[in-house]
Design a protein around this motif. Structure first.
Motif, PDB file in Angstrom:
ATOM      1  N   ASP A 441       1.084  -1.255   0.090  1.00  0.00           N
ATOM      2  CA  ASP A 441      -0.264   0.105  -0.178  1.00  0.00           C
ATOM      3  C   ASP A 441       0.788   1.193  -0.067  1.00  0.00           C
ATOM      4  OD1 ASP A 441      -2.610  -1.091   0.261  1.00  0.00           O
ATOM      5  OD2 ASP A 441      -2.030  -1.836   2.226  1.00  0.00           O
ATOM      6  N   SER A 442       0.617   2.039  -0.945  1.00  0.00           N
ATOM      7  CA  SER A 442       1.589   3.334  -1.135  1.00  0.00           C
ATOM      8  C   SER A 442       0.635   4.689  -0.824  1.00  0.00           C
ATOM      9  CB  SER A 442       2.295   3.314  -2.402  1.00  0.00           C
ATOM     10  OG  SER A 442       3.085   2.202  -2.616  1.00  0.00           O
ATOM     11  N   VAL A 505       8.636  -1.343   5.479  1.00  0.00           N
ATOM     12  CA  VAL A 505       8.321   0.154   4.653  1.00  0.00           C
ATOM     13  C   VAL A 505       9.393   0.406   3.871  1.00  0.00           C
ATOM     14  CG1 VAL A 505       7.131   1.153   6.897  1.00  0.00           C
ATOM     15  CG2 VAL A 505       9.467   1.638   6.208  1.00  0.00           C
ATOM     16  N   SER A 506       9.173   1.114   2.721  1.00  0.00           N
ATOM     17  CA  SER A 506      10.057   1.614   1.652  1.00  0.00           C
ATOM     18  C   SER A 506       9.714   3.086   1.220  1.00  0.00           C
ATOM     19  CB  SER A 506      10.092   0.778   0.455  1.00  0.00           C
ATOM     20  OG  SER A 506       8.894   0.768  -0.234  1.00  0.00           O
ATOM     21  N   VAL A 609       4.066   0.661   2.502  1.00  0.00           N
ATOM     22  CA  VAL A 609       3.768  -0.421   3.870  1.00  0.00           C
ATOM     23  C   VAL A 609       3.646  -1.766   3.013  1.00  0.00           C
ATOM     24  CG1 VAL A 609       2.643  -1.213   5.586  1.00  0.00           C
ATOM     25  CG2 VAL A 609       2.944   1.350   5.337  1.00  0.00           C
ATOM     26  N   HIS A 610       4.508  -2.469   3.518  1.00  0.00           N
ATOM     27  CA  HIS A 610       4.466  -3.818   2.493  1.00  0.00           C
ATOM     28  C   HIS A 610       3.918  -4.991   3.566  1.00  0.00           C
ATOM     29  CE1 HIS A 610       7.461  -2.981  -0.542  1.00  0.00           C
ATOM     30  NE2 HIS A 610       7.684  -1.717   0.155  1.00  0.00           N
ATOM     31  N   HIS A 611       2.938  -5.739   3.100  1.00  0.00           N
ATOM     32  CA  HIS A 611       2.556  -7.007   3.726  1.00  0.00           C
ATOM     33  C   HIS A 611       2.643  -8.261   2.788  1.00  0.00           C
ATOM     34  CE1 HIS A 611      -0.786  -5.356   1.459  1.00  0.00           C
ATOM     35  NE2 HIS A 611      -0.791  -4.233   2.017  1.00  0.00           N
ATOM     36  N   SER A 612       3.312  -9.065   3.124  1.00  0.00           N
ATOM     37  CA  SER A 612       3.706 -10.207   2.295  1.00  0.00           C
ATOM     38  C   SER A 612       3.938 -11.140   3.214  1.00  0.00           C
ATOM     39  CB  SER A 612       4.201 -10.094   0.961  1.00  0.00           C
ATOM     40  OG  SER A 612       5.626  -9.740   1.586  1.00  0.00           O
ATOM     41  N   PRO A 616       5.776  -9.556   6.736  1.00  0.00           N
ATOM     42  CA  PRO A 616       4.556  -9.613   7.287  1.00  0.00           C
ATOM     43  C   PRO A 616       4.320  -8.448   8.152  1.00  0.00           C
ATOM     44  CG  PRO A 616       6.153 -11.122   8.473  1.00  0.00           C
ATOM     45  CD  PRO A 616       6.685 -10.275   7.065  1.00  0.00           C
ATOM     46  N   SER A 617       3.911  -6.994   7.883  1.00  0.00           N
ATOM     47  CA  SER A 617       3.798  -5.949   8.846  1.00  0.00           C
ATOM     48  C   SER A 617       2.636  -6.474   9.513  1.00  0.00           C
ATOM     49  CB  SER A 617       3.302  -4.713   7.955  1.00  0.00           C
ATOM     50  OG  SER A 617       4.561  -4.376   7.189  1.00  0.00           O
TER      51      SER A 617
END
Length: 625
Positions: A441-442, A505-506, A609-612, A616-617
């Motif tokens: 999600d950006s 995050v990135s 925000v990354h979630h995979s 795994p956020s």
């Protein structure tokens, strides 16, 4: 308009008259039971004298002392709320057989010397204890009490372990906590390496100018009492719209821009989180000892609830004296900063009704002091739970032997979406199932259009932020807020303890911030905030170094723990919000990678925000079993 002005002046005049009458009444009552000795100039070891008022029972017996040390004005000839409160507290203490001693920190009002936050040097507190112990009317046992700035100096003094400092009651004491465990707030100046802007407002309101009028050195007590009837040395600062003042850049010039005093502010605003000067003042750090039994008071909507709880745990677990370790007690109320006694049968905090949050504070505090300072068998330990905490939602006081309560278990909730968790209308989910969607999600973070602070765990910001629980739905329509929500709860869940959060995050900039907020969503959509935190990414590996980001790289960020006790009822949902600003609660990151405090130009960032399965956020909730 003229009639309105006359009416306003009439109301104001009646208010002042009422306050003056109330002050006169309490002073008359106090004089009937107390020996009053005002403007006693207590000498410190370097010759500086601190202005002190002493109220003690009319008795030949030696009595214990309740000591309050403060930067605030307590001149009893004034008609302000602070002065009336001082007289009322003195009356209550004397009535119960105590001497009540109130003293201004050096450099404040009639006290000599130069002021700095927390009333340094620490030897002032130690010297004051020694002076009081040696008075003919003192039994040698001293307890300290106070809220906010009248509490925050107590911890570092407790580390000195004066033999007469038998007990203390620090309330809303977060700005006295420097570093404890993973918290590097340095007296509420920082959270996660980001400036908390409360001191920008507080210092404007309280700091005395270095060119202030001063009483001639060596003035007698008689002269000081006489002139204090006419001059209380309290500055009247012009009113400032802090909601506008805090927008000024660079932030190092905010007080200069509103003609404020800058001496203390100027040196603090340039310090980074691990600057050595933080360790030279009046802050308590976890490498210091601790020698005093303590009855701590915190609140869910105060500015630093998590560090407050962490300090309590630190003392309980690490005090070298077993008696000190075993005599640490805690109360956690569902109120704002220093609002303990304002709880009612329908306590409203912000917009949320949290029920009957009243507690017999005075009874418990005096039972504590009677035990330690008078040696009376008050059965405090038998009657008083180790930790008393209020659970919002179920709206009840609960008890535990430790913090967090031993019957809680951390449960992991993962962030998930189809890549569009932006705003309330996105597809963000909070679930106990591990994510399998690799689409992050950006959002765009523009420091010149930050997310506005709406409610929250704050104090001392003037009109810039109103603290407490407020419906966040209007904020959640913003596209730069990521929203993740559970399904409707089939049964109620109590979350009590520290809330841990981990984000992957990135960004396309060298440095930025990430914020998180925990929310209770009602069946009608009302979304009440519970706690919030922030992390400056350059400090993700520690506050003793700065490590900048590279475009396209994903970084693990542990945010400082939040804390609450809230019952999410059946039919409610649990939600978290993520963004990159919460302003003016926290200073904006201008995204340049520079010092930030001396910058005026900003860079717009695209943050993700990354979630995979790889990233795994998550948030870990302490759920009561």
């Amino acid at each position: 308009m003229k009639s309105f002005t006359r009416f306003t002046l009439l109301v104001f005049s009646l208010f002042i008259t009422h306050n003056a009458m109330a002050q006169d009444d309490i002073l008359e009552s106090l004089s009937e039971i107390a020996i009053v000795d005002q403007k006693v100039m207590m000498p410190m070891r370097d010759g500086v004298r601190l202005a002190t008022d002493i109220y003690r029972p009319k008795t030949d017996d030696k009595v214990p002392v309740i000591f309050s040390r403060t930067p605030y004005n307590f001149n009893s000839w004034g008609d302000g709320e602070q002065q009336t409160r001082t007289a009322q507290r003195a009356y209550e203490a004397v009535k119960r057989g105590y001497a009540y001693v109130v003293q201004n920190e050096r450099g404040r009002y009639y006290s000599e010397g130069e002021w700095d936050i927390l009333g340094v040097p620490l030897t002032d507190g130690y010297d004051a204890f020694t002076w009081m112990k040696n008075q003919s009317w003192s039994n040698g046992k001293i307890g300290t009490i106070g809220c906010s700035s009248t509490a925050e100096w107590q911890m570092a003094i407790a580390a000195l372990d004066h033999p007469s400092h038998f007990a203390m009651v620090p309330q809303a004491y977060g700005a006295g906590v420097g570093r404890v465990g993973e918290f590097f707030e340095q007296g509420n100046w920082y959270r996660g390496g980001v400036e908390q802007m409360l001191f920008f407002s507080w210092l404007y309101g309280v700091e005395h100018d270095k060119f202030k009028p001063r009483i001639p050195a060596g003035a007698t007590q008689e002269d000081l009492i006489r002139i204090s009837r006419f001059y209380d040395l309290a500055p009247e600062n012009p009113r400032v719209d802090m909601s506008e003042a805090m927008k000024h850049l660079p932030i190092q010039d905010i007080l200069k821009n509103i003609n404020g005093k800058q001496e203390v502010f100027d040196k603090m605003v340039r310090r980074k989180p691990n600057h050595p000067d933080w360790y030279k003042g009046g802050l308590y750090h976890d490498d210091m000892g601790f020698g005093v039994p303590s009855f701590w008071f915190a609140s869910w909507y105060d500015v630093s609830i998590s560090p407050n709880l962490a300090l309590y745990n630190h003392v309980r677990n690490n005090a070298k004296d077993s008696e000190v370790k075993d005599n640490q007690y805690m109360v956690i109320a569902p109120v704002l900063h220093c609002r303990y006694t304002r709880a009612t049968e329908n306590t409203i905090v912000g917009e949320r009704n949290v029920g009957d949050a009243r507690l017999n504070y005075d009874e418990q505090i005096y039972a504590w002091f009677d035990w330690w300072l008078k040696g009376e068998d008050t059965n405090f330990k038998e009657k008083t739970p180790r930790v008393q905490y209020y659970t919002m939602g179920s709206n009840k006081w609960q008890a535990a032997e430790q913090w967090p309560p031993e019957n809680t278990q951390l449960v992991t909730y993962y962030l998930n979406s189809g890549g569009d968790a932006n705003s309330l209308y996105g597809d963000g989910e909070l679930t106990t199932k591990k994510p399998n969607n690799d689409t992050p999600d950006s959002f765009i973070y523009d420091p010149m259009n930050p997310v506005k602070s709406y409610g929250g765990n704050v104090c001392c910001t003037g009109n810039a932020v109103q603290g407490g629980a407020f419906d966040q739905q209007i904020m959640e329509t913003r596209n730069d807020i990521l929203v993740y929500t559970t399904d409707v709860l089939d049964s109620g869940i109590e979350v009590t303890g520290f809330i841990e959060s981990l984000l992957y995050v990135s960004s396309d900039v060298k440095d930025t911030d990430f914020t998180i907020k925990l929310i209770d969503v009602y069946p009608d959509g009302t979304a009440y905030n519970l706690d919030e935190t922030i992390q400056r990414v350059r400090y993700r590996e520690g506050y003793d170094k700065e490590v900048f980001m590279k475009k396209g790289m994903v970084y693990k960020v542990d945010l400082t723990p939040m804390a609450t006790s809230n019952y999410f009822k059946k039919g409610h949902r649990i939600r978290i919000e993520i963004s990159s600003s919460n302003f003016p609660r926290f200073a904006r990151n201008l995204n340049t990678g520079g010092d930030n405090f001396n910058e005026s130009e900003a860079v717009i960032a695209i943050n993700s925000v990354h979630h995979s399965s790889k990233y795994p956020s998550q948030i870990r909730l302490p759920i009561k079993q």
